[in-house]
Design a protein around this motif. Structure first.
Motif, PDB file in Angstrom:
ATOM      1  N   ALA A   1       0.833  -1.134  -0.430  1.00 33.90           N
ATOM      2  CA  ALA A   1       0.219   0.056   0.032  1.00 33.90           C
ATOM      3  C   ALA A   1       1.313   1.073  -0.021  1.00 33.90           C
ATOM      4  N   THR A   2       0.198   2.791  -0.527  1.00 31.90           N
ATOM      5  CA  THR A   2       0.960   3.792  -0.405  1.00 31.90           C
ATOM      6  C   THR A   2       1.230   3.711   1.031  1.00 31.90           C
ATOM      7  N   PRO A   3       2.080   4.323   1.710  1.00 33.17           N
ATOM      8  CA  PRO A   3       2.303   4.863   3.078  1.00 33.17           C
ATOM      9  C   PRO A   3       1.324   5.815   3.167  1.00 33.17           C
ATOM     10  N   GLY A   4       0.898   5.633   4.422  1.00 31.81           N
ATOM     11  CA  GLY A   4      -0.469   6.496   5.071  1.00 31.81           C
ATOM     12  C   GLY A   4      -1.992   6.271   4.240  1.00 31.81           C
ATOM     13  N   GLU A   5      -1.989   4.840   3.412  1.00 36.04           N
ATOM     14  CA  GLU A   5      -2.725   4.618   3.005  1.00 36.04           C
ATOM     15  C   GLU A   5      -3.300   2.936   3.262  1.00 36.04           C
ATOM     16  N   PRO A   6      -4.218   2.676   3.999  1.00 34.70           N
ATOM     17  CA  PRO A   6      -4.821   1.543   3.949  1.00 34.70           C
ATOM     18  C   PRO A   6      -4.481   0.586   2.706  1.00 34.70           C
ATOM     19  N   LEU A   7      -4.447  -0.955   2.948  1.00 33.50           N
ATOM     20  CA  LEU A   7      -4.034  -1.891   1.989  1.00 33.50           C
ATOM     21  C   LEU A   7      -6.244  -1.998   1.290  1.00 33.50           C
ATOM     22  N   ASP A   8      -5.802  -1.508  -0.176  1.00 35.90           N
ATOM     23  CA  ASP A   8      -7.413  -1.677  -1.223  1.00 35.90           C
ATOM     24  C   ASP A   8      -7.659  -3.186  -0.842  1.00 35.90           C
ATOM     25  N   PRO A   9      -8.802  -3.484   0.111  1.00 29.28           N
ATOM     26  CA  PRO A   9      -9.600  -4.573   0.286  1.00 29.28           C
ATOM     27  C   PRO A   9      -9.737  -5.100  -1.185  1.00 29.28           C
ATOM     28  N   ALA A  10      -9.554  -5.125  -2.926  1.00 28.65           N
ATOM     29  CA  ALA A  10     -10.360  -4.492  -3.557  1.00 28.65           C
ATOM     30  C   ALA A  10      -8.679  -5.244  -4.355  1.00 28.65           C
ATOM     31  N   ARG A  11      -7.926  -4.630  -3.869  1.00 32.64           N
ATOM     32  CA  ARG A  11      -6.403  -6.025  -4.556  1.00 32.64           C
ATOM     33  C   ARG A  11      -6.094  -7.204  -4.037  1.00 32.64           C
ATOM     34  N   LEU A  12      -6.210  -6.934  -2.541  1.00 33.19           N
ATOM     35  CA  LEU A  12      -6.760  -8.663  -2.017  1.00 33.19           C
ATOM     36  C   LEU A  12      -7.367  -9.123  -2.162  1.00 33.19           C
ATOM     37  N   GLU A  13      -8.575  -9.021  -2.667  1.00 29.52           N
ATOM     38  CA  GLU A  13      -9.197 -10.054  -3.445  1.00 29.52           C
ATOM     39  C   GLU A  13      -9.006 -10.268  -4.371  1.00 29.52           C
ATOM     40  N   ALA A  14      -8.212  -9.139  -5.250  1.00 23.95           N
ATOM     41  CA  ALA A  14      -7.607  -9.722  -6.726  1.00 23.95           C
ATOM     42  C   ALA A  14      -6.405 -10.812  -6.854  1.00 23.95           C
ATOM     43  N   ALA A  15      -6.335 -10.263  -6.695  1.00 24.36           N
ATOM     44  CA  ALA A  15      -4.644 -11.506  -5.864  1.00 24.36           C
ATOM     45  C   ALA A  15      -5.594 -13.188  -5.165  1.00 24.36           C
ATOM     46  N   LEU A  16      -6.325 -12.928  -4.645  1.00 23.32           N
ATOM     47  CA  LEU A  16      -6.180 -14.547  -3.687  1.00 23.32           C
ATOM     48  C   LEU A  16      -7.476 -14.983  -5.921  1.00 23.32           C
ATOM     49  N   ARG A  17      -8.421 -14.055  -5.765  1.00 24.74           N
ATOM     50  CA  ARG A  17      -8.982 -15.014  -7.348  1.00 24.74           C
ATOM     51  C   ARG A  17      -7.865 -15.249  -8.240  1.00 24.74           C
ATOM     52  N   ASP A  18      -6.506 -14.400  -8.531  1.00 24.09           N
ATOM     53  CA  ASP A  18      -5.855 -14.940  -9.314  1.00 24.09           C
ATOM     54  C   ASP A  18      -5.271 -16.000  -8.838  1.00 24.09           C
ATOM     55  N   ASP A  19      -5.798 -16.241  -7.433  1.00 19.36           N
ATOM     56  CA  ASP A  19      -4.521 -17.588  -6.803  1.00 19.36           C
ATOM     57  C   ASP A  19      -5.201 -18.250  -6.940  1.00 19.36           C
ATOM     58  N   THR A  20      -5.853 -19.722  -8.089  1.00 15.96           N
ATOM     59  CA  THR A  20      -7.017 -20.038  -8.583  1.00 15.96           C
ATOM     60  C   THR A  20      -6.656 -21.752  -7.845  1.00 15.96           C
ATOM     61  N   ALA A  21      -5.425 -21.795  -7.401  1.00 17.26           N
ATOM     62  CA  ALA A  21      -4.762 -23.086  -7.278  1.00 17.26           C
ATOM     63  C   ALA A  21      -4.882 -23.533  -5.207  1.00 17.26           C
ATOM     64  N   HIS A  22      -5.524 -22.024  -5.157  1.00 16.04           N
ATOM     65  CA  HIS A  22      -4.963 -21.688  -4.044  1.00 16.04           C
ATOM     66  C   HIS A  22      -3.976 -22.112  -2.817  1.00 16.04           C
ATOM     67  N   ARG A  23      -2.640 -21.794  -3.760  1.00 21.37           N
ATOM     68  CA  ARG A  23      -1.060 -22.264  -3.512  1.00 21.37           C
ATOM     69  C   ARG A  23      -1.196 -20.568  -2.332  1.00 21.37           C
ATOM     70  N   ILE A  24      -1.901 -19.613  -2.105  1.00 22.35           N
ATOM     71  CA  ILE A  24      -1.441 -19.340  -1.158  1.00 22.35           C
ATOM     72  C   ILE A  24      -2.320 -19.693   0.085  1.00 22.35           C
ATOM     73  N   ARG A  25      -1.617 -19.846   1.407  1.00 23.68           N
ATOM     74  CA  ARG A  25      -2.063 -19.894   2.676  1.00 23.68           C
ATOM     75  C   ARG A  25      -2.611 -19.597   3.593  1.00 23.68           C
ATOM     76  N   ALA A  26      -2.083 -18.040   3.782  1.00 23.29           N
ATOM     77  CA  ALA A  26      -2.259 -17.646   4.922  1.00 23.29           C
ATOM     78  C   ALA A  26      -2.171 -16.203   4.128  1.00 23.29           C
ATOM     79  N   VAL A  27      -2.909 -15.467   4.475  1.00 23.48           N
ATOM     80  CA  VAL A  27      -2.541 -13.763   4.537  1.00 23.48           C
ATOM     81  C   VAL A  27      -2.644 -13.079   5.235  1.00 23.48           C
ATOM     82  N   SER A  28      -1.085 -11.835   5.168  1.00 24.67           N
ATOM     83  CA  SER A  28      -0.727 -11.469   7.058  1.00 24.67           C
ATOM     84  C   SER A  28      -1.075 -10.358   6.886  1.00 24.67           C
TER      85      SER A  28
END
Lengths: 418, 418, 418, 418
Positions: free
Chosen positions: B112-139
């Motif tokens: 994220a840009t410092p001073g701004e929260p992470l845009d939830p849409a970007r999280l959603e997009a990244a997870l959607r991209d991970d169709t194989a569900h290789r991402i085990r956890a989000v921190s």
């Protein structure tokens, strides 16, 4: 919603805020009371108290509070029936006089108008009138805690000298010691009474009496209360006789540490810091006085204590404000004490009711975040309660801090605080 | 002349100011570590930590600091080679990700840009991209201490849910716990890491990890570091196994007391007090921003941490101000940490140098005299140093306190503070 | 009727009794963690730890307990798959070996009979057998807390040298540091692990790892757990990196004070005092052994720890005695830990059940009234419970004190204790 | 070589060893002294002091030590010129009488032989002789700290009743309060003076005076020292008047905690514990007396204080022993005070020089490891110095503990000690 959950902040004119170092020094096992380090510690404390007061005479510590110190000084200096000329600037000057009366001492009082120092000319006149030299001693407060007024000790001394009167000079420095300079030798103070819980930053429990040669011998071998009698305390057989019995072990640990802090900072710097921070309080109150009824009770700066400030309010506002600060912000302000004018016939008229005054203690262990926090919390209270007040008080106080810190007359020592 | 001789005042974003009660609770003899009251105390602490976090799962205490908690969570949740999607809002979010990399975990980062929260849409997009569900956890951090930015945990949770991704959610609540509400069950947080030295008002030395069922079993019976391994800690034979050896006796005494304080005030009131006091800080900085270059680093209020505020300054002014406050007034402000923007190629550009930012901690044991004292001392420093700033900051802060105290939505409890 | 109402008396092998000075030093406000006195304090502690251990290398402090120290040393010295030769004298030697196994290190163990040191000839033989020098390191306890046995480090060192084997020597000095002398340089110890809660008289919470050059570089640039990784801790950018995050502020205050006490007394005198007081314990147990089944578990004096003594009893008596002492007299003895013999096939047989053994800690802040009080209370318990024991134990212990004090080889320093 | 480096162990007859709980309770910020919890705390203390003393009258706390309590009682009960019949069992009974003389009170003294209680028949005879009822009050110690002798208060009360004399009964319970039971109402004690630093386990600094109706009004409205005058203290306007000025804030915190401890254990159990532990001391000294010159100064058990024991030695041995214990073992024994016999002509003959006596304090916060440690250290000192003594002292003391703990008349409460 209360916001009070943080450090309880005490802004009363004593007991003052206790340094961590002092509390830590008191948190230790009970010591041997007949020999060992307690003896050395005590002797070093007595020496340092004298050093701080400019006294080449002797120092005594009584287990007791300020009133105990008053009684100790009176009992050892004045026999029942002897005459004391008591100066009264408020409840404490008058209280000391009242104690003398109860002890059978004959008391003659000069009442100042609350908020004003005692006019030295009146002292001089009273002493001149006493051609038979029946007045054995003059008593005065340095600063009166109730009215936050300071007397000019040098001027009072000069009045006695000008009157060429042999009266002893007894001074109550309870409110001022460690905040306002005093030089007993130079001022010819014969007995100086103070206590440990204000400028000396130690929990209440010790009265301190510093004396010169004349006071030491004032009553010769006359019998007197054994607890107050300072003769065996000054020439003890076993060490505990310095305290007429078991010594105040833990208070001695605490006071030793407090004196260490004071000398590490440097007495001159301590006094300058008090003067600077007092100026900061006055700047704020002066700004508040721009609208509404708040103002510093003592009109002239040179008559004000540097350790406590009494603030006049509309009747009732002082109490509302104190309540708000305590309940909503976790801060305790000093109560107002009724101040009376006493006329020449002894008739008392209330000049300032307690409910039209509050007091801000600014003594001892105090720095800008603490003091500015006090003033800003008062400001918040005024706003919350709708008490009329002028603008700019906090900016004025912050500017006063900025100016004082910038003036840098004294180089900062490099010591551990906490 | 320095005016610093009073209580050293710490206004950094942790360690926070320690209540007297907590230090007192820690000042006691060493206890039996196999049986007796220490066992009960520990169990009650674990239960209360879960209660405060809204966690129906299990609680762990590691002797360690926040970084220890990070490592404990990673080691027990992710095997080397497994993938973590790390959200980065500043030095701490990025630090946690870096730790994962060093542990052999495969890390994918959203900056994220410092001073701004992470845009939830970007999280959603990244997870959607991970169709194989290789991402085990989000921190993610809840609030990042370096930039004083807060993420919207509910929105991040919703993004994961919307993406219908099975990743575990790991949250760093080091800066926010005890200041900002969190409800692990409702938010579906699988592992929540915090530490004792901020909102929990205890000296540094304990890492806290709260976990749900999925996290508890994430690595099954896989071998891992015995110190971090939470399996024996959750099912101890002898009591010390809860801590993989000797328990942190005195920190447990301290944390027990801190939690008592927190529940005596009431968690809702604690959170409301933090929000009110944060508002008071922002009111002051907004006023200062009227002239010169000071401003709150995080632009929008809803993106700001209620526990710490980062203040932008002209480059160099932050350091001069911190120095002045420490040297002249006995007050320590939080250092500025350089904040970087990281582009899609991973190239970092410094957005805010550390020397153009300072931080005000306003977490834990804090009330109006303390916080207003902090702000007023900064104001004095600005004046002393001639740093341009708008007027009225302190009056604005005092008004904010007056308004918050006056709003009185919650009845004040009657408890002992100090 | 219980007589327990006085100071709870802890006579366990750690955490040991805390000096008032140490607790007092820890009772202070939170400090700045980036600059100021905490930095100097930490550096002085590291230097003094090395001085006490005779180490010309480097010192590390981890927030953690002894087990944390074990893991830190292993992770930085041995890669998964590398071989450790572990010496086992009881639960702690074996525990360290078990930790290595869990970390993926290949472990070869030499088991000593509980109550006996490891025969250096066996170490030499094992190293000679390792012609390929696959053994990367040898680990051993100095004293095993569970069996109260001490290894002869010089003899173990000589065995390694005689075998001309390059293995690193890792020593657990958790139970012995500050009680028994150690000279890392002279003994060629590469990594020495200890903790603060025994001879160092500080509440549990710090692991200490002292290392030489070879250990420092043992794993080169290989990645490893960031929390344990000692590279950034030894070359920190900002000060907190020495602790991989927030420093253990209050434990550092406490450990500084404890080291001051230790150096004020003088390390030689500290070690001699421990040896003398241990002799006093053994004299008492030897007298008790005159009738019934009590005896010192470790038969030969030169194999005994000077910090803890394990006392064999009839099965069950140990527990009854511990209960009585705690309930009736306010004194806590150390629990017995089951000691096993392990044969060449790895089969374990319980040699001493935990219920047939108790332990007396005699480490750290300890003088005759404390230690003799411990022994006399045990004696009272034996009498109250009708456990057979020989006469004259307390007189023997008192004589041992009289003799030790009388021997006066070292002049007493004049320092403050409490 | 000194072995003194551990907890300094104080075994003097006051100040007694301070519980951690008490010191911890005193380690807190300065409170508001006009309102709030300090007021409630004080009132609860006064009530509990009365409860502990069986007094249905009133309780007073003076900032001062035991001597202050003496003076307070005298000043409020006896006018100068009135007659006091003073019983003398040693330095303290005589000291109180001497204080009365100095205050102008006419004193008639009955001297007991040191080591014996005052024969009630002598009191009865003296009162019968006073047919004019000129004797206004009788003063006595409960236990004299210097000789460790206890008077039979019930027998003294009976003597006054039998003589049908209206004299007030003033009792000094400084050494005995909290150790030996007292029931003021049942015993018809009019004023009972004690202090906080012995059985009450608080650092010295508070004198306690408990009074009944007759004492309260003894001097009617006669003027007297304002500091001692108990009238305003019993009917205060503002709260501080209870203390004639600033209250002893921190001592009140401490005493409150000490009373909590005392009532948690249960006063009956406290008294039984003291009796049991005293028996343990006497068993040891009796065994030592089997050879050489040591013996309990007070011959008959029923005449001995349960709080302190004076031990006779060959002249000079007492001092050598005290020195050895302090220097070599870190333990401080009570000094011997010269005890004199005074014949009917008032001529004093030294019966026991101070150098032929030492005292063991066994009051307050005391359990077997502490007391047995004291006795065993003395035993070590006797051996080290070659002072002849009988065998088996420590075994006898341990047996006494075993027997007392085994007697189990009272069920143990389950409370926190430390």
């Amino acid at each position: 919603m209360t916001l009070a959950f943080g450090r309880d902040h005490l802004a009363i004119p004593g007991p003052s805020i206790l340094p961590s170092r002092v509390l830590r020094a008191m948190h230790r096992p009970a010591p041997n009371i007949y020999a060992g380090s307690l003896v050395d510690t005590t002797l070093s404390i007595l020496a340092d108290l004298n050093r701080l007061a400019g006294n080449s005479g002797q120092a005594l510590i009584y287990i007791g509070n300020g009133h105990a110190g008053w009684e100790a000084a009176l009992v050892n200096v004045l026999a029942p029936g002897e005459r004391l000329l008591a100066l009264d600037n408020g409840r404490f000057g008058r209280g000391w006089a009242g104690m003398a009366t109860a002890l059978g001492i004959e008391v003659q009082t000069l009442h100042a108008t609350p908020g004003e120092p005692l006019d030295p000319a009146r002292l001089e006149a009273a002493l001149r009138d006493d051609t038979a030299h029946r007045i054995r001693a003059v008593s005065t407060v340095h600063s009166d805690t109730s009215s936050a007024t300071t007397n000019d000790l040098a001027a009072l001394r000069a009045a006695i000298d000008t009157a060429a009167h042999p009266a002893l000079l007894l001074v109550d420095g309870i409110c001022s010691f460690g905040c306002e300079p005093v030089d007993m030798d130079a001022l010819g103070i014969d007995a100086y009474v103070t206590a440990c819980q204000k400028g000396l930053m130690t929990p209440p429990g010790l009265a301190i009496v510093l004396i010169g040669e004349r006071a030491a011998n004032a009553r010769g071998d006359a019998p007197r209360s054994p607890y107050w009698d300072w003769r065996p305390r000054l020439a003890p057989g076993m060490f505990p006789e310095r305290f007429c019995g078991t010594p105040p072990t833990h208070h001695l640990f605490g006071l030793r540490e407090a004196l260490d802090m004071l000398f590490e900072e440097g007495p001159d710097r301590v006094m300058a810091r008090h003067r600077a921070l007092a100026g900061c309080v006055w700047a704020a109150v002066d700004a508040w006085s721009g609208a509404g009824e708040l103002r510093v009770l003592v009109e002239r700066r040179e008559h004000r204590s540097v350790a406590v400030t009494a603030v006049r309010t509309r009747d009732g506002d002082a109490e509302r404000l104190r309540d708000w600060c305590e309940r909503e912000a976790g801060m305790t302000l000093g109560i107002g004490m009724a101040l009376e004018r006493i006329d020449r016939h002894g008739t008392a008229t209330v000049l300032v009711p307690g409910s039209a005054q509050f007091r801000i203690g600014h003594m001892g262990h105090l720095n800008p975040p603490m003091l500015l926090g006090t003033l800003a919390t008062i400001d918040a209270g005024l706003k919350a309660l709708g008490i009329a007040h002028g603008d700019g008080a906090l900016a004025a106080a912050a500017s006063a801090v900025a100016d004082a810190a910038g003036s840098a007359a004294v180089t900062a020592p490099n010591v551990t605080r906490d």
